[in-house]
Structures are given as structure tokens and as C-alpha cells.
Motif scaffolding. Structure first.
Motif, PDB file in Angstrom:
ATOM      1  N   LYS A   7       0.830  -1.207   0.000  1.00  0.00           N
ATOM      2  CA  LYS A   7       0.000   0.000   0.000  1.00  0.00           C
ATOM      3  C   LYS A   7       0.861   1.252   0.000  1.00  0.00           C
ATOM      4  CE  LYS A   7      -4.055  -2.055   2.110  1.00  0.00           C
ATOM      5  NZ  LYS A   7      -4.917  -2.142   3.283  1.00  0.00           N
ATOM      6  N   ARG A   8       1.956   1.242   0.772  1.00  0.00           N
ATOM      7  CA  ARG A   8       2.857   2.408   0.795  1.00  0.00           C
ATOM      8  C   ARG A   8       3.507   2.595  -0.579  1.00  0.00           C
ATOM      9  NH1 ARG A   8       3.826   0.295   5.924  1.00  0.00           N
ATOM     10  NH2 ARG A   8       5.662  -0.841   5.244  1.00  0.00           N
ATOM     11  N   ILE A   9       3.935   1.503  -1.189  1.00  0.00           N
ATOM     12  CA  ILE A   9       4.564   1.578  -2.513  1.00  0.00           C
ATOM     13  C   ILE A   9       3.584   2.160  -3.527  1.00  0.00           C
ATOM     14  CG2 ILE A   9       5.429   0.199  -4.445  1.00  0.00           C
ATOM     15  CD1 ILE A   9       6.637  -1.696  -2.244  1.00  0.00           C
ATOM     16  N   MET A  10       2.351   1.663  -3.530  1.00  0.00           N
ATOM     17  CA  MET A  10       1.356   2.141  -4.489  1.00  0.00           C
ATOM     18  C   MET A  10       0.975   3.602  -4.215  1.00  0.00           C
ATOM     19  SD  MET A  10       1.131  -0.109  -6.718  1.00  0.00           S
ATOM     20  CE  MET A  10      -0.154   0.690  -7.669  1.00  0.00           C
ATOM     21  N   LYS A  11       0.906   3.983  -2.957  1.00  0.00           N
ATOM     22  CA  LYS A  11       0.597   5.376  -2.613  1.00  0.00           C
ATOM     23  C   LYS A  11       1.693   6.302  -3.146  1.00  0.00           C
ATOM     24  CE  LYS A  11      -0.419   8.331   1.382  1.00  0.00           C
ATOM     25  NZ  LYS A  11      -1.725   8.858   0.999  1.00  0.00           N
ATOM     26  N   ALA A  12       2.954   5.945  -2.901  1.00  0.00           N
ATOM     27  CA  ALA A  12       4.073   6.759  -3.387  1.00  0.00           C
ATOM     28  C   ALA A  12       4.103   6.771  -4.915  1.00  0.00           C
ATOM     29  CB  ALA A  12       5.392   6.238  -2.824  1.00  0.00           C
ATOM     30  N   PHE A  13       3.783   5.641  -5.532  1.00  0.00           N
ATOM     31  CA  PHE A  13       3.752   5.566  -6.992  1.00  0.00           C
ATOM     32  C   PHE A  13       2.686   6.497  -7.554  1.00  0.00           C
ATOM     33  CE2 PHE A  13       1.852   3.797 -10.843  1.00  0.00           C
ATOM     34  CZ  PHE A  13       2.941   3.844 -11.695  1.00  0.00           C
ATOM     35  N   GLN A  14       1.462   6.368  -7.033  1.00  0.00           N
ATOM     36  CA  GLN A  14       0.337   7.128  -7.580  1.00  0.00           C
ATOM     37  C   GLN A  14       0.411   8.615  -7.263  1.00  0.00           C
ATOM     38  OE1 GLN A  14      -2.810   4.866  -5.801  1.00  0.00           O
ATOM     39  NE2 GLN A  14      -2.898   3.422  -7.497  1.00  0.00           N
ATOM     40  N   GLU A  15       0.879   8.956  -6.074  1.00  0.00           N
ATOM     41  CA  GLU A  15       0.860  10.363  -5.665  1.00  0.00           C
ATOM     42  C   GLU A  15       2.115  11.137  -6.048  1.00  0.00           C
ATOM     43  OE1 GLU A  15      -0.120  10.624  -1.521  1.00  0.00           O
ATOM     44  OE2 GLU A  15      -2.043   9.596  -1.811  1.00  0.00           O
ATOM     45  N   VAL A  16       3.235  10.435  -6.200  1.00  0.00           N
ATOM     46  CA  VAL A  16       4.494  11.143  -6.442  1.00  0.00           C
ATOM     47  C   VAL A  16       5.170  10.707  -7.744  1.00  0.00           C
ATOM     48  CG1 VAL A  16       6.807  11.584  -5.532  1.00  0.00           C
ATOM     49  CG2 VAL A  16       4.856  11.513  -3.983  1.00  0.00           C
ATOM     50  N   LEU A  17       5.439   9.413  -7.867  1.00  0.00           N
ATOM     51  CA  LEU A  17       6.242   8.944  -9.002  1.00  0.00           C
ATOM     52  C   LEU A  17       5.519   9.119 -10.336  1.00  0.00           C
ATOM     53  CD1 LEU A  17       8.863   7.736  -9.984  1.00  0.00           C
ATOM     54  CD2 LEU A  17       7.922   5.465  -9.569  1.00  0.00           C
ATOM     55  N   TRP A  18       4.286   8.599 -10.444  1.00  0.00           N
ATOM     56  CA  TRP A  18       3.614   8.690 -11.745  1.00  0.00           C
ATOM     57  C   TRP A  18       3.399  10.137 -12.190  1.00  0.00           C
ATOM     58  CZ3 TRP A  18       3.784   6.509 -15.981  1.00  0.00           C
ATOM     59  CH2 TRP A  18       2.958   6.940 -17.019  1.00  0.00           C
ATOM     60  N   PRO A  19       2.958  11.052 -11.319  1.00  0.00           N
ATOM     61  CA  PRO A  19       2.817  12.443 -11.782  1.00  0.00           C
ATOM     62  C   PRO A  19       4.130  13.042 -12.313  1.00  0.00           C
ATOM     63  CG  PRO A  19       1.602  12.147  -9.748  1.00  0.00           C
ATOM     64  CD  PRO A  19       2.391  10.887  -9.966  1.00  0.00           C
ATOM     65  N   LYS A  20       5.247  12.707 -11.667  1.00  0.00           N
ATOM     66  CA  LYS A  20       6.556  13.193 -12.154  1.00  0.00           C
ATOM     67  C   LYS A  20       6.867  12.613 -13.532  1.00  0.00           C
ATOM     68  CE  LYS A  20       8.773  15.438  -8.731  1.00  0.00           C
ATOM     69  NZ  LYS A  20       9.331  16.757  -8.927  1.00  0.00           N
ATOM     70  N   LEU A  21       6.584  11.318 -13.717  1.00  0.00           N
ATOM     71  CA  LEU A  21       6.856  10.684 -15.007  1.00  0.00           C
ATOM     72  C   LEU A  21       5.936  11.247 -16.094  1.00  0.00           C
ATOM     73  CD1 LEU A  21       7.452   6.999 -13.897  1.00  0.00           C
ATOM     74  CD2 LEU A  21       9.155   8.739 -14.481  1.00  0.00           C
ATOM     75  N   ALA A  22       4.680  11.473 -15.751  1.00  0.00           N
ATOM     76  CA  ALA A  22       3.738  12.046 -16.722  1.00  0.00           C
ATOM     77  C   ALA A  22       4.216  13.434 -17.161  1.00  0.00           C
ATOM     78  CB  ALA A  22       2.337  12.103 -16.127  1.00  0.00           C
ATOM     79  N   ALA A  79      12.450  12.070 -10.457  1.00  0.00           N
ATOM     80  CA  ALA A  79      11.292  11.255 -10.058  1.00  0.00           C
ATOM     81  C   ALA A  79      11.705  10.224  -9.011  1.00  0.00           C
ATOM     82  CB  ALA A  79      10.684  10.574 -11.280  1.00  0.00           C
ATOM     83  N   ALA A  80      12.873   9.616  -9.190  1.00  0.00           N
ATOM     84  CA  ALA A  80      13.369   8.617  -8.240  1.00  0.00           C
ATOM     85  C   ALA A  80      13.627   9.246  -6.875  1.00  0.00           C
ATOM     86  CB  ALA A  80      14.650   7.960  -8.767  1.00  0.00           C
ATOM     87  N   ASP A  81      14.204  10.434  -6.873  1.00  0.00           N
ATOM     88  CA  ASP A  81      14.467  11.130  -5.609  1.00  0.00           C
ATOM     89  C   ASP A  81      13.157  11.457  -4.881  1.00  0.00           C
ATOM     90  OD1 ASP A  81      17.172  10.993  -6.129  1.00  0.00           O
ATOM     91  OD2 ASP A  81      17.324  13.060  -6.847  1.00  0.00           O
ATOM     92  N   ALA A  82      12.165  11.929  -5.627  1.00  0.00           N
ATOM     93  CA  ALA A  82      10.868  12.265  -5.026  1.00  0.00           C
ATOM     94  C   ALA A  82      10.187  11.004  -4.495  1.00  0.00           C
ATOM     95  CB  ALA A  82       9.977  12.967  -6.052  1.00  0.00           C
ATOM     96  N   TYR A  83      10.238   9.921  -5.259  1.00  0.00           N
ATOM     97  CA  TYR A  83       9.639   8.649  -4.838  1.00  0.00           C
ATOM     98  C   TYR A  83      10.324   8.129  -3.571  1.00  0.00           C
ATOM     99  CZ  TYR A  83       8.599   3.673  -4.766  1.00  0.00           C
ATOM    100  OH  TYR A  83       8.240   2.407  -4.367  1.00  0.00           O
ATOM    101  N   THR A  84      11.642   8.148  -3.564  1.00  0.00           N
ATOM    102  CA  THR A  84      12.405   7.659  -2.413  1.00  0.00           C
ATOM    103  C   THR A  84      12.085   8.485  -1.165  1.00  0.00           C
ATOM    104  OG1 THR A  84      14.167   6.888  -3.878  1.00  0.00           O
ATOM    105  CG2 THR A  84      14.736   7.184  -1.561  1.00  0.00           C
ATOM    106  N   ALA A  85      12.021   9.799  -1.319  1.00  0.00           N
ATOM    107  CA  ALA A  85      11.693  10.666  -0.184  1.00  0.00           C
ATOM    108  C   ALA A  85      10.288  10.371   0.331  1.00  0.00           C
ATOM    109  CB  ALA A  85      11.827  12.141  -0.582  1.00  0.00           C
ATOM    110  N   CYS A  86       9.351  10.167  -0.567  1.00  0.00           N
ATOM    111  CA  CYS A  86       7.979   9.850  -0.173  1.00  0.00           C
ATOM    112  C   CYS A  86       7.927   8.517   0.567  1.00  0.00           C
ATOM    113  CB  CYS A  86       7.068   9.815  -1.403  1.00  0.00           C
ATOM    114  SG  CYS A  86       5.336   9.465  -1.013  1.00  0.00           S
ATOM    115  N   MET A  87       8.629   7.505   0.048  1.00  0.00           N
ATOM    116  CA  MET A  87       8.649   6.195   0.709  1.00  0.00           C
ATOM    117  C   MET A  87       9.251   6.312   2.105  1.00  0.00           C
ATOM    118  SD  MET A  87       7.174   3.741  -0.867  1.00  0.00           S
ATOM    119  CE  MET A  87       7.844   2.358   0.050  1.00  0.00           C
ATOM    120  N   GLU A  88      10.327   7.070   2.240  1.00  0.00           N
ATOM    121  CA  GLU A  88      10.951   7.234   3.555  1.00  0.00           C
ATOM    122  C   GLU A  88       9.984   7.894   4.532  1.00  0.00           C
ATOM    123  OE1 GLU A  88      14.604   9.303   2.746  1.00  0.00           O
ATOM    124  OE2 GLU A  88      15.577   7.492   1.988  1.00  0.00           O
TER     125      GLU A  88
END
Length: 129
Positions: A7-22, A79-88
Motif C-alpha cells: 500500500k505504501r509503494i502504491m501510494k508513493a507511486f500514484q501520488e508522487v512517481l507517476w505524476p513526475k513521469l507524466a 522522479a526517483a528522488d521524489a519517490y524515495t523521499a515519499c517512501m521514507e
């Protein structure tokens, strides 16, 4: 457990990583015909028909995250930095960490606990916690 981690991975993906990639030009492409229901994550400039899935574009979130964490270009590094920070931050809120313990120290801690239980009939404080 695993469910909360996912759930944490998907939350970080949907809220942070995917928007950066888009923002960087990645697209979500929905499968058609026999591939209906499939979702493909495609970087800017990649044609699904002439590219290899799992190398050039992805149909699994886990594979996409692994690719982004390779930081192949400036946008992906950001995007990786933002995702990693969100996961942390999510892990901090949950009181967990995804940073793996070294196998040797983990094994030593397990042995110490087992010996303590058999000798003292009580657990010894885990040095890794």
C-alpha cells in the motif's frame, strides 16, 4: 506486513512517481483486443509496436519503479528522488524501514536470541533494533 508495504509503494507511486513521469512525457497506454485490461507505462518517444516490454516500456509497477531507480536521465533521477523521499516519509509514519539489515548481523542477532532463550529462558535485547 506485506500488504501495508504494498500500500505504501502504491501510494508513493500514484501520488508522487507517476505524476513526475507524466510531466516528463511518460504515458499510460491501455491494452486493446486480447490485451484488454492491461496497462503499459511508456516513456516519451517509445513505440510499443517496435519496442520490447520490460526493457523499453513496462506493464508492472515494480518493474517501472526498478527502472526509475536506475536514474537513466535527469527526469528519472528527479522522479526517483521524489519517490524515495515519499517512501521514507511513509515508512517513518508507519514506524518501519525498507533498509535491509546486513545478513551477517541479522543472523548473529537471531542466534543471540535463540541462545538467550535456551540458557536464560528470557529474550535478550536485539542489538539491531
Amino acid at each position: 506486513g506485506y500488504g501495508w508495504s504494498k500500500k505504501r509503494i502504491m501510494k508513493a507511486f500514484q501520488e508522487v512517481l507517476w505524476p513526475k513521469l507524466a510531466e516528463a512525457g511518460w504515458e499510460k497506454v491501455e491494452g486493446e483486443d486480447e490485451e484488454a485490461g492491461a496497462t503499459y507505462f511508456v516513456p516519451k518517444g517509445v513505440n510499443i509496436l517496435t519496442s520490447k516490454r520490460g526493457r523499453d516500456y513496462y506493464n508492472r509497477v515494480k518493474a517501472l519503479i526498478e527502472r526509475i531507480l536506475e536514474r537513466r536521465n535527469v527526469e528519472e533521477a528527479s522522479a526517483a528522488d521524489a519517490y524515495t523521499a515519499c517512501m521514507e516519509e511513509l515508512e517513518k509514519k508507519a514506524g518501519v524501514s525498507s533498509k535491509p539489515q546486513p545478513k551477517a548481523s541479522l543472523r548473529n542477532a537471531q542466534i543471540a536470541r535463540r541462545v538467550a532463550r535456551s540458557v536464560n529462558k528470557e529474550p535478550v535485547e536485539d542489538p539491531e533494533r
